[in-house]
Design a protein around this motif. Sequence first.
Motif, PDB file in Angstrom:
ATOM      1  N   ILE A 181       0.832  -1.209   0.000  1.00  0.00           N
ATOM      2  CA  ILE A 181       0.000   0.000   0.000  1.00  0.00           C
ATOM      3  C   ILE A 181       0.866   1.258   0.000  1.00  0.00           C
ATOM      4  CG2 ILE A 181      -1.721   1.319   1.313  1.00  0.00           C
ATOM      5  CD1 ILE A 181      -2.796  -1.448   2.301  1.00  0.00           C
ATOM      6  N   VAL A 182       1.868   1.317   0.902  1.00  0.00           N
ATOM      7  CA  VAL A 182       2.661   2.558   0.972  1.00  0.00           C
ATOM      8  C   VAL A 182       3.528   2.729  -0.269  1.00  0.00           C
ATOM      9  CG1 VAL A 182       2.673   2.607   3.505  1.00  0.00           C
ATOM     10  CG2 VAL A 182       4.613   1.589   2.294  1.00  0.00           C
ATOM     11  N   GLY A 183       3.868   1.617  -0.927  1.00  0.00           N
ATOM     12  CA  GLY A 183       4.738   1.683  -2.102  1.00  0.00           C
ATOM     13  C   GLY A 183       4.033   2.168  -3.358  1.00  0.00           C
ATOM     14  N   ASP A 184       2.704   2.327  -3.295  1.00  0.00           N
ATOM     15  CA  ASP A 184       1.938   2.751  -4.467  1.00  0.00           C
ATOM     16  C   ASP A 184       1.491   4.200  -4.266  1.00  0.00           C
ATOM     17  OD1 ASP A 184       0.111   3.251  -6.438  1.00  0.00           O
ATOM     18  OD2 ASP A 184      -1.114   1.458  -6.074  1.00  0.00           O
ATOM     19  N   PRO A 185       2.157   5.162  -4.938  1.00  0.00           N
ATOM     20  CA  PRO A 185       1.826   6.577  -4.706  1.00  0.00           C
ATOM     21  C   PRO A 185       0.388   6.921  -5.069  1.00  0.00           C
ATOM     22  CG  PRO A 185       3.753   6.337  -6.164  1.00  0.00           C
ATOM     23  CD  PRO A 185       3.180   4.972  -5.968  1.00  0.00           C
ATOM     24  N   SER A 186      -0.239   6.122  -5.940  1.00  0.00           N
ATOM     25  CA  SER A 186      -1.616   6.444  -6.330  1.00  0.00           C
ATOM     26  C   SER A 186      -2.636   5.885  -5.325  1.00  0.00           C
ATOM     27  CB  SER A 186      -1.901   5.900  -7.723  1.00  0.00           C
ATOM     28  OG  SER A 186      -1.913   4.491  -7.678  1.00  0.00           O
ATOM     29  N   ARG A 190      -4.908   4.595   4.228  1.00  0.00           N
ATOM     30  CA  ARG A 190      -4.075   4.745   5.434  1.00  0.00           C
ATOM     31  C   ARG A 190      -3.932   3.377   6.098  1.00  0.00           C
ATOM     32  NH1 ARG A 190      -7.583   9.463   6.409  1.00  0.00           N
ATOM     33  NH2 ARG A 190      -8.967   7.913   7.324  1.00  0.00           N
ATOM     34  N   VAL A 191      -2.715   3.074   6.538  1.00  0.00           N
ATOM     35  CA  VAL A 191      -2.453   1.786   7.193  1.00  0.00           C
ATOM     36  C   VAL A 191      -2.072   2.034   8.648  1.00  0.00           C
ATOM     37  CG1 VAL A 191      -1.074  -0.323   7.170  1.00  0.00           C
ATOM     38  CG2 VAL A 191      -1.578   0.847   5.021  1.00  0.00           C
ATOM     39  N   ARG A 211      11.043   3.050  10.205  1.00  0.00           N
ATOM     40  CA  ARG A 211      11.522   3.756   9.016  1.00  0.00           C
ATOM     41  C   ARG A 211      10.363   3.994   8.030  1.00  0.00           C
ATOM     42  NH1 ARG A 211      15.912   0.699   8.026  1.00  0.00           N
ATOM     43  NH2 ARG A 211      14.845  -0.586   6.492  1.00  0.00           N
ATOM     44  N   ILE A 212       9.529   2.984   7.855  1.00  0.00           N
ATOM     45  CA  ILE A 212       8.374   3.134   6.939  1.00  0.00           C
ATOM     46  C   ILE A 212       7.446   4.228   7.484  1.00  0.00           C
ATOM     47  CG2 ILE A 212       6.388   1.993   5.867  1.00  0.00           C
ATOM     48  CD1 ILE A 212       7.917  -0.677   6.107  1.00  0.00           C
ATOM     49  N   ALA A 213       7.249   4.223   8.824  1.00  0.00           N
ATOM     50  CA  ALA A 213       6.363   5.232   9.437  1.00  0.00           C
ATOM     51  C   ALA A 213       6.933   6.634   9.242  1.00  0.00           C
ATOM     52  CB  ALA A 213       6.177   4.930  10.913  1.00  0.00           C
ATOM     53  N   ALA A 214       8.278   6.764   9.344  1.00  0.00           N
ATOM     54  CA  ALA A 214       8.902   8.088   9.178  1.00  0.00           C
ATOM     55  C   ALA A 214       8.836   8.528   7.715  1.00  0.00           C
ATOM     56  CB  ALA A 214      10.344   8.035   9.654  1.00  0.00           C
ATOM     57  N   GLN A 215       8.943   7.558   6.811  1.00  0.00           N
ATOM     58  CA  GLN A 215       8.947   7.880   5.375  1.00  0.00           C
ATOM     59  C   GLN A 215       7.547   8.225   4.849  1.00  0.00           C
ATOM     60  OE1 GLN A 215      10.772   4.687   3.183  1.00  0.00           O
ATOM     61  NE2 GLN A 215      10.704   5.785   1.239  1.00  0.00           N
ATOM     62  N   PHE A 216       6.531   7.571   5.432  1.00  0.00           N
ATOM     63  CA  PHE A 216       5.152   7.778   4.947  1.00  0.00           C
ATOM     64  C   PHE A 216       4.240   8.171   6.114  1.00  0.00           C
ATOM     65  CE2 PHE A 216       7.138   4.521   2.251  1.00  0.00           C
ATOM     66  CZ  PHE A 216       6.970   5.080   0.995  1.00  0.00           C
ATOM     67  N   PRO A 217       4.510   9.335   6.742  1.00  0.00           N
ATOM     68  CA  PRO A 217       3.759   9.673   7.959  1.00  0.00           C
ATOM     69  C   PRO A 217       2.245   9.799   7.748  1.00  0.00           C
ATOM     70  CG  PRO A 217       5.136  11.524   7.229  1.00  0.00           C
ATOM     71  CD  PRO A 217       5.489  10.368   6.368  1.00  0.00           C
TER      72      PRO A 217
END
Length: 300
Positions: A181-186, A190-191, A211-217
């Motif tokens: 989910i986070v890897g797809d910009p379209s 929310r996860v 790290r994922i949480a910091a990258q995709f807040p």
Amino acid sequence: MGPRILVTSNGYGGGGRRILVVGGLLAATVVGVNAYRFFNNQEPDMTLSRLRFTPIKLQSSTQLTHDVKRLTFALDNPNNRMGFTASSAVLFRVKLANGKSEWRPYTPVSTETQRGTCDFIIKRYDHGTVSPVMHGLEPGDQVEVWGPIPFIKYEPGKYQDVGLIAGGSGITPCLQLARRIVGDPSDHTRVTLLFSNKTADDVILKEELDRIAAQFPSKFSVHYIVDKPPAKNKWTGLVGRVDADVVEKVMPPAGKSTFIGICGPPGMVATISGDRPNPMAQGRIGGVLKELGYTNVFKF
Ligand SMILES: Cc1cc2nc3c(=O)[nH]c(=O)nc-3n(C[C@H](O)[C@H](O)[C@H](O)COP(=O)(O)OP(=O)(O)OC[C@H]3O[C@@H](n4cnc5c(N)ncnc54)[C@H](O)[C@@H]3O)c2cc1C
């Protein structure tokens, strides 16, 4: 001989039988085509096939906790992707010390698009059959894979919120779906991940999740909960078991636009989301999630 059956006596009865026979042949064709598609799933750039077990070699392994390892396998072709879609597992077949082969399902934690290698998080059960063999693999050792085995077909945008509840090594399908989910910009879903463990030392992949949480807040948040916290000043997460209060506090609220996925030990899954009659069945939604009104629930 088959088509002769179509030549029947006159009248409605014969027509009815004809319809039945034609319907039966059509149904058999559809089943046959679907079975063909299911088993003949291989695309040119994917390693997995459902027609055969494919050999792959261990590239590296990392001990994450006393009983959990991350295993990275080199695919049979460095340009290949493994060939699963979120969310799915694969079967690993290994040779046992007695010369027999045995297989178990495991869930890839790398992305669907990763090429050349594929990662797994595997917990070792001391009295287990396959997990000790997986933990004993050295770089260069060969195993075989088959699949994929789909859990659910994720549809981007179907839900506004995806809540994931993981216990211990049950993090694997949750991480796979979250990364998808986070890897797809379209995809603006929310996860929210609630990750339960016995102690802080048992929390695997914390750095990666943070790290994922910091990258995709705006898309991904993670909450940790442990039964037994370490010294008070070292633990900032939640303490205790996952109950209705915890779910209400951190998970997206129940509603048509919320999906909840859960994976963990059977006791935890039963308490939070209701019993499963067997590991292949979902069973009814029960426990905490039913109490709070969740209706879109999947038990991985
Ligand atoms: C769809 C699916 C995906 C899976 N993905 C993963 C994954 O990504 N990572 C992972 O580590 N595992 C995963 N598993 C579990 C895995 O398939 C094996 O069941 C596990 O590794 C134990 O296999 P084994 O052969 O070592 O133990 P077995 O020989 O099957 O079991 C022997 C003994 O080990 C103990 N044991 C085995 N499994 C459990 C358990 N779940 N809880 C408590 N005790 C147990 C019990 O004492 C049992 O009697 C998945 C299972 C399924 C169904």
